[in-house]
Write an enzyme that holds these catalytic residues in place. Sequence first.
Site, short mmCIF file in Angstrom:
data_model
loop_
_atom_site.label_atom_id
_atom_site.label_comp_id
_atom_site.label_asym_id
_atom_site.label_seq_id
_atom_site.Cartn_x
_atom_site.Cartn_y
_atom_site.Cartn_z
N ARG A 244 32.79 -37.40 -1.91
CA ARG A 244 32.36 -37.59 -3.31
C ARG A 244 31.68 -36.34 -3.84
O ARG A 244 31.86 -35.98 -5.00
CB ARG A 244 31.41 -38.79 -3.39
CG ARG A 244 32.14 -40.11 -3.25
CD ARG A 244 31.20 -41.24 -2.89
NE ARG A 244 30.26 -41.58 -3.91
CZ ARG A 244 29.13 -42.26 -3.69
NH1 ARG A 244 28.83 -42.66 -2.47
NH2 ARG A 244 28.33 -42.54 -4.68
N ARG B 120 27.04 -49.97 0.06
CA ARG B 120 28.35 -49.70 -0.53
C ARG B 120 29.24 -49.01 0.49
O ARG B 120 28.80 -48.13 1.22
CB ARG B 120 28.20 -48.80 -1.77
CG ARG B 120 27.90 -49.56 -3.03
CD ARG B 120 27.57 -48.72 -4.22
NE ARG B 120 28.35 -47.52 -4.45
CZ ARG B 120 28.20 -46.72 -5.51
NH1 ARG B 120 27.29 -47.01 -6.43
NH2 ARG B 120 28.92 -45.64 -5.64
N ARG C 254 20.63 -46.23 0.32
CA ARG C 254 20.78 -47.14 -0.82
C ARG C 254 21.27 -48.51 -0.36
O ARG C 254 22.13 -48.63 0.50
CB ARG C 254 21.79 -46.57 -1.83
CG ARG C 254 22.08 -47.58 -2.95
CD ARG C 254 22.77 -46.97 -4.14
NE ARG C 254 24.01 -46.31 -3.81
CZ ARG C 254 24.71 -45.60 -4.68
NH1 ARG C 254 24.25 -45.44 -5.92
NH2 ARG C 254 25.83 -45.03 -4.32
N LYS D 235 21.34 -41.96 -11.66
CA LYS D 235 21.83 -42.32 -13.00
C LYS D 235 21.72 -43.84 -13.23
O LYS D 235 21.23 -44.28 -14.27
CB LYS D 235 23.31 -41.88 -13.17
CG LYS D 235 23.52 -40.38 -12.90
CD LYS D 235 24.97 -39.97 -13.05
CE LYS D 235 25.95 -40.55 -12.05
NZ LYS D 235 25.73 -40.12 -10.65
N ARG E 191 34.35 -38.01 -16.01
CA ARG E 191 34.20 -37.31 -14.74
C ARG E 191 35.20 -36.18 -14.62
O ARG E 191 35.20 -35.48 -13.60
CB ARG E 191 34.47 -38.29 -13.60
CG ARG E 191 33.25 -38.83 -12.91
CD ARG E 191 33.76 -39.84 -11.91
NE ARG E 191 32.88 -40.05 -10.81
CZ ARG E 191 31.97 -41.01 -10.75
NH1 ARG E 191 31.79 -41.82 -11.76
NH2 ARG E 191 31.23 -41.15 -9.67
P1 AP5 Z 1 21.47 -44.49 -7.99
O1 AP5 Z 1 20.65 -44.73 -9.22
O2 AP5 Z 1 22.30 -45.59 -7.47
O3 AP5 Z 1 22.34 -43.15 -8.18
P2 AP5 Z 1 23.60 -42.86 -9.07
O4 AP5 Z 1 23.42 -41.50 -9.66
O5 AP5 Z 1 23.85 -43.98 -10.04
O6 AP5 Z 1 24.69 -42.78 -7.92
P3 AP5 Z 1 26.13 -43.41 -7.73
O7 AP5 Z 1 26.47 -43.20 -6.29
O8 AP5 Z 1 26.19 -44.83 -8.24
O9 AP5 Z 1 26.97 -42.53 -8.62
P4 AP5 Z 1 28.41 -42.20 -8.44
O10 AP5 Z 1 28.62 -41.46 -9.70
O11 AP5 Z 1 28.83 -41.53 -7.21
O12 AP5 Z 1 29.10 -43.64 -8.26
P5 AP5 Z 1 29.79 -44.61 -9.31
O13 AP5 Z 1 29.34 -45.97 -9.04
O14 AP5 Z 1 29.71 -44.05 -10.68
O15 AP5 Z 1 20.45 -43.98 -6.86
C1 AP5 Z 1 20.89 -43.68 -5.54
C2 AP5 Z 1 19.81 -44.08 -4.52
O16 AP5 Z 1 18.66 -43.24 -4.71
C3 AP5 Z 1 19.30 -45.52 -4.68
O17 AP5 Z 1 19.04 -46.05 -3.41
C4 AP5 Z 1 17.99 -45.39 -5.49
O18 AP5 Z 1 17.07 -46.41 -5.18
C5 AP5 Z 1 17.50 -44.02 -5.03
N1 AP5 Z 1 16.84 -43.30 -6.12
C6 AP5 Z 1 17.24 -43.21 -7.42
N2 AP5 Z 1 16.41 -42.42 -8.12
C7 AP5 Z 1 15.46 -42.00 -7.22
C8 AP5 Z 1 14.32 -41.14 -7.35
N3 AP5 Z 1 14.01 -40.56 -8.52
N4 AP5 Z 1 13.59 -40.90 -6.23
C9 AP5 Z 1 13.91 -41.48 -5.04
N5 AP5 Z 1 14.98 -42.31 -4.87
C10 AP5 Z 1 15.74 -42.55 -5.97
O19 AP5 Z 1 31.35 -44.44 -8.89
C11 AP5 Z 1 31.84 -44.98 -7.69
C12 AP5 Z 1 33.33 -44.68 -7.58
O20 AP5 Z 1 34.04 -45.31 -8.68
C13 AP5 Z 1 33.74 -43.22 -7.66
O21 AP5 Z 1 33.62 -42.56 -6.41
C14 AP5 Z 1 35.21 -43.35 -8.10
O22 AP5 Z 1 36.04 -43.75 -7.03
C15 AP5 Z 1 35.15 -44.50 -9.09
N6 AP5 Z 1 34.89 -44.03 -10.46
C16 AP5 Z 1 33.77 -44.31 -11.20
N7 AP5 Z 1 33.85 -43.70 -12.39
C17 AP5 Z 1 35.05 -43.03 -12.41
C18 AP5 Z 1 35.65 -42.19 -13.37
N8 AP5 Z 1 35.07 -41.92 -14.55
N9 AP5 Z 1 36.87 -41.65 -13.05
C19 AP5 Z 1 37.48 -41.94 -11.88
N10 AP5 Z 1 36.92 -42.70 -10.91
C20 AP5 Z 1 35.71 -43.25 -11.18
#
Ligand code: AP5
Length: 208
Positions: free
Chosen positions: A166, A155, A122, A13, A88
């Site tokens: 997660r 991270r 990552r 994403k 979420r």
């Molecule tokens: P990346 O693009 O970083 O993936 P992502 O989907 O953005 O994954 P996240 O881990 O950031 O999402 P998340 O929802 O768990 O975490 P968030 O930061 O929102 O890609 C991942 C890897 O794959 C990278 O290395 C990239 O290079 C590679 N890649 C990407 N696309 C690729 C492809 N097509 N092919 C090959 N490789 C690829 O949340 C973190 C924490 O914050 C949560 O756990 C929670 O504690 C808190 N939080 C955030 N939002 C909320 C909410 N709404 N409510 C409550 N808590 C929240």
Amino acid sequence: MRMVFLGPPGAGKGTIAASAKEYYGIPHISTGDLFRSNIKNETELGLQVKSILASGGLVPDSVTIEMVRNRIAEPDCKNGFILDGFPRTIPQADALAEMTDLDAVVDFQIPKEEVVKRLSGRRMCPSSGRIYHVIFNPPKVDGKDDETGEDLIQRPDDKEEAIMHRLEVYTEQTEPLIKYYRDKGLIKEIDASVKPSEVFELLKQSLC
Ligand code: AP5
């Protein structure tokens, strides 16, 4: 264009949002990035959520909803936004519906086995949030950000135990949002298991 990016951790994403924000000329709002920035700056909010993020659990809805309400009220969101990682939970989605209408909710589809491979490799730049992968998208110089040369970090929630937690949280609390938004006619499903450039093309086609 007001859109939400939905999908399991590691679905790509944030990677696709980096291209989409330029293409559509709208801000990328990642709740995870907002929390991580508060943690880095040791704000009150950052101290409150630090251990929650490290464990892979969810920050309480009330805190998250207020943070997003304030962010999307800023002037740069007047022509739209990409919400990445919000909502979420069903209560977050209900709260968002009271704040704004949406044009699309994009469901990034990827097999859960692929998630562990993506997240364990990552690396990110701590100041800009730029995302890399040791195999799929390596930096030009090992361990260094392409633009600033800063050391890349892993991270804390990309350790295997937190990744598993997660994924469980995603399945229990976030996956039900796919039906929630399908029932509203907003869901656009895209195959997120292909190369990033191909995922971006699929996104553009799905939003035509
Ligand atoms: P990346 O693009 O970083 O993936 P992502 O989907 O953005 O994954 P996240 O881990 O950031 O999402 P998340 O929802 O768990 O975490 P968030 O930061 O929102 O890609 C991942 C890897 O794959 C990278 O290395 C990239 O290079 C590679 N890649 C990407 N696309 C690729 C492809 N097509 N092919 C090959 N490789 C690829 O949340 C973190 C924490 O914050 C949560 O756990 C929670 O504690 C808190 N939080 C955030 N939002 C909320 C909410 N709404 N409510 C409550 N808590 C929240």
